[in-house]
Design a protein around this motif. Structure first.
Motif, PDB file in Angstrom:
ATOM      1  N   GLY A 188       0.079  -7.796  10.925  1.00  0.00           N
ATOM      2  CA  GLY A 188       0.215  -7.187   9.606  1.00  0.00           C
ATOM      3  C   GLY A 188       1.689  -7.110   9.248  1.00  0.00           C
ATOM      4  N   SER A 189       2.016  -7.074   7.958  1.00  0.00           N
ATOM      5  CA  SER A 189       3.438  -6.954   7.614  1.00  0.00           C
ATOM      6  C   SER A 189       3.964  -5.572   7.982  1.00  0.00           C
ATOM      7  N   ASP A 190       3.072  -4.608   8.134  1.00  0.00           N
ATOM      8  CA  ASP A 190       3.488  -3.286   8.624  1.00  0.00           C
ATOM      9  C   ASP A 190       4.268  -3.397   9.938  1.00  0.00           C
TER      10      ASP A 190
ATOM     11  N   PHE B 233       5.894   1.691  -1.600  1.00  0.00           N
ATOM     12  CA  PHE B 233       5.002   1.618  -0.444  1.00  0.00           C
ATOM     13  C   PHE B 233       5.411   2.674   0.590  1.00  0.00           C
TER      14      PHE B 233
ATOM     15  N   TYR C  39       7.500   2.313   4.263  1.00  0.00           N
ATOM     16  CA  TYR C  39       8.963   2.181   4.436  1.00  0.00           C
ATOM     17  C   TYR C  39       9.541   3.497   4.937  1.00  0.00           C
TER      18      TYR C  39
ATOM     19  N   ALA D 135       9.474  -3.647  -2.957  1.00  0.00           N
ATOM     20  CA  ALA D 135       8.189  -4.348  -3.063  1.00  0.00           C
ATOM     21  C   ALA D 135       8.147  -5.074  -4.410  1.00  0.00           C
TER      22      ALA D 135
ATOM     23  N   ASN E   4       4.054  -1.671  -5.206  1.00  0.00           N
ATOM     24  CA  ASN E   4       2.869  -0.862  -4.954  1.00  0.00           C
ATOM     25  C   ASN E   4       3.347   0.587  -4.896  1.00  0.00           C
TER      26      ASN E   4
ATOM     27  N   ASP F 211       9.351  -7.330  -0.403  1.00  0.00           N
ATOM     28  CA  ASP F 211       7.995  -7.306   0.139  1.00  0.00           C
ATOM     29  C   ASP F 211       7.054  -7.917  -0.899  1.00  0.00           C
TER      30      ASP F 211
ATOM     31  N   ALA G 229       3.832  -8.693  -0.778  1.00  0.00           N
ATOM     32  CA  ALA G 229       2.435  -8.580  -0.346  1.00  0.00           C
ATOM     33  C   ALA G 229       1.484  -9.108  -1.428  1.00  0.00           C
ATOM     34  N   TYR G 230       1.895  -9.004  -2.698  1.00  0.00           N
ATOM     35  CA  TYR G 230       1.023  -9.383  -3.822  1.00  0.00           C
ATOM     36  C   TYR G 230       1.445 -10.702  -4.462  1.00  0.00           C
TER      37      TYR G 230
ATOM     38  N   THR H 263       1.836 -11.262   3.404  1.00  0.00           N
ATOM     39  CA  THR H 263       0.694 -10.906   4.237  1.00  0.00           C
ATOM     40  C   THR H 263      -0.521 -11.664   3.738  1.00  0.00           C
TER      41      THR H 263
ATOM     42  N   SER I 199      -3.371 -10.029   3.926  1.00  0.00           N
ATOM     43  CA  SER I 199      -4.296  -8.903   3.718  1.00  0.00           C
ATOM     44  C   SER I 199      -4.842  -8.837   2.294  1.00  0.00           C
ATOM     45  N   LYS I 200      -4.018  -9.205   1.305  1.00  0.00           N
ATOM     46  CA  LYS I 200      -4.431  -9.023  -0.076  1.00  0.00           C
ATOM     47  C   LYS I 200      -5.095 -10.270  -0.655  1.00  0.00           C
TER      48      LYS I 200
ATOM     49  N   ARG J 277      -5.281  -8.856  10.259  1.00  0.00           N
ATOM     50  CA  ARG J 277      -3.968  -8.273  10.552  1.00  0.00           C
ATOM     51  C   ARG J 277      -2.938  -9.373  10.821  1.00  0.00           C
ATOM     52  N   LEU J 278      -2.439  -9.940   9.780  1.00  0.00           N
ATOM     53  CA  LEU J 278      -1.435 -10.999   9.921  1.00  0.00           C
ATOM     54  C   LEU J 278      -0.453 -10.951   8.750  1.00  0.00           C
TER      55      LEU J 278
HETATM   56  C1  LIG Z   1      -0.636  -3.719   1.611  1.00  0.00           C
HETATM   57  C2  LIG Z   1       0.829  -3.754   1.704  1.00  0.00           C
HETATM   58  C3  LIG Z   1       1.470  -4.087   2.898  1.00  0.00           C
HETATM   59  C4  LIG Z   1       0.732  -4.112   4.220  1.00  0.00           C
HETATM   60  O1  LIG Z   1       0.300  -5.330   4.558  1.00  0.00           O
HETATM   61  P1  LIG Z   1      -0.370  -5.565   5.990  1.00  0.00           P
HETATM   62  O2  LIG Z   1      -0.037  -6.996   6.224  1.00  0.00           O
HETATM   63  O3  LIG Z   1      -1.833  -5.329   5.783  1.00  0.00           O
HETATM   64  O4  LIG Z   1       0.234  -4.658   7.002  1.00  0.00           O
HETATM   65  C5  LIG Z   1       2.848  -4.223   2.898  1.00  0.00           C
HETATM   66  N1  LIG Z   1       3.564  -4.002   1.784  1.00  0.00           N
HETATM   67  C6  LIG Z   1       2.985  -3.650   0.633  1.00  0.00           C
HETATM   68  C7  LIG Z   1       3.829  -3.413  -0.566  1.00  0.00           C
HETATM   69  C8  LIG Z   1       1.604  -3.499   0.552  1.00  0.00           C
HETATM   70  O5  LIG Z   1       1.045  -3.093  -0.586  1.00  0.00           O
END
Ligand SMILES: *Cc1c(COP(=O)(O)O)cnc(C)c1O
Length: 353
Positions: A87-89, A112, A115, A157, A161, A186, A188-189, A212, A214-215, A222-223
């Motif tokens: 996960g990016s976390d 987010f 952080y 981000a 988010n 970041d 993610a989207y 990521t 995830s979205k 989890r990648l």
């Molecule tokens: C959902 C989200 C993440 C987390 O992504 P994972 O890969 O599921 O850990 C990271 N940054 C932002 C801004 C998000 O919204």
């Protein structure tokens, strides 16, 4: 006094744990997941492929094949380095680990939450600059914070988010060029946005991108990935636990992420649904609806807490942000399938009838 209460760092005791609400039998529109499961056809092929995974062995430590798959999926140039995380976390945590205790981590708010949480766990000094009323970066305040705090890491981000907008590109470029910090954008989207800083890595040595899967349909795997210059990646890679991407994730992602057409088709459906949902929400006079470049929409609603509970009673789970600074009475809904979105809209309408 319990053992752990005596033993634990007071600042960790004081933290509110990251809260994932129960969601059994709910229409889940709270966590920016994709609403599309694997097709039956793909599931069959996938299980055959998975049968070859060697679970008695440690995973491939560098996950080379998966790196190539992700480069193809996201059109990442060969000249950039890629670092994979659980996960990016996990990558946010890895960046925090690379800092010295008390280094300054700078971000904006609202943004987010990880952080701030991760920075605090790592004994870093977290500072955030409030966004303007229209959720833009306050360029002046940011420049001043860069001068006074001399941050080590800056998280932004893009899109943001929980607000859903992308910040002004010129403001971000100015931040990147006016600081000695590593600037982490970041994305993610990225799949739902019209702009990206991917190509800009060639130009800015202190720019690092997070993405990521995830979205875009695979939150359960989890990648996440960090994209930066080869130099940056090969140094940061020393901090990565050797087997952080497990075999099931590697094998699954290698197979499933080949389906670029399906992934893109699902993204297109979400983009069309986002527009429909936006138009429907705007029609409800009581709401203030924010434009989004992500797979969710933030809106301000009178009696947000009651609306949130009413939706829950009707089996729809969204995110209640009304207790967040600058987001009084705000709720965030993830874009679901046409049917889920329609159900959501109908319940919101009936609440205000
Ligand atoms: C959902 C989200 C993440 C987390 O992504 P994972 O890969 O599921 O850990 C990271 N940054 C932002 C801004 C998000 O919204």
């Amino acid at each position: 006094m319990s053992f752990i209460n005596n033993w634990l760092r007071p600042d960790i005791k004081a933290v509110n744990a990251y809260h994932a609400p129960p969601s059994t039998n709910m229409v889940k529109l709270d966590a920016m997941e994709s609403p599309f499961p694997l097709s039956d056809e793909l599931t069959g092929q996938y299980l055959t492929y998975l049968a070859d995974a060697q679970l008695n062995r440690y995973p491939n430590a560098s996950a080379n094949e998966l790196q190539q798959t992700l480069r193809k999926l996201m059109d990442i140039p060969d000249e950039f380095g890629v670092l994979l995380g659980n996960g990016s976390d996990e990558l946010i945590q890895l960046l925090a680990l690379a800092c010295d205790a008390q280094d300054i981590v700078l971000s904006v708010e609202p943004s987010f939450v990880m952080y701030e949480m991760i920075a605090k766990f790592a004994h870093l000094n977290y500072q955030s600059i409030p966004l303007t009323n229209d959720f833009e970066i306050d360029a002046g305040a940011m420049q001043k914070a860069i001068e006074t705090h001399n941050p080590k890491l800056i998280f932004i981000a893009y899109p943001n988010n929980p607000t859903g907008n992308v910040f002004n590109r010129t403001v971000i470029e100015r931040i990147i060029t006016s600081t000695k910090a590593m600037v982490v954008l970041d994305e993610a989207y990225y799949a739902y946005a019209t702009d990206s800083f991917l190509a800009d890595i060639a130009q800015y040595p202190n720019l690092v991108l997070l993405r990521t899967i995830s979205k875009i349909g695979f939150a359960g795997l989890r990648l996440g990935l960090l994209i930066a210059t080869q130099d940056t990646v090969s140094q940061l890679d020393k901090l990565r636990l050797p087997y952080n991407i497990n075999t099931l994730t590697q094998v699954s992602a290698n197979f499933l992420l080949q389906e670029k057409n399906t992934i893109n088709a699902n993204v297109s459906i979400i983009l069309a649904e986002r527009q429909t949902l936006f138009d429907e929400l705007v029609k409800i006079n009581f709401l203030k609806v924010h434009l989004s470049q992500a797979n969710f929409i933030l809106f301000k609603a009178p009696n947000a807490n009651e609306l949130f509970e009413f939706l829950k009673e009707n089996s729809i789970l969204i995110k209640n942000l009304s207790a967040t600074k600058q987001l009084t009475d705000c709720l965030r809904v993830t874009i679901g399938t046409e049917e889920q979105n329609q159900k959501f809209i109908n319940i919101v309408k009936s609440f205000y009838d």
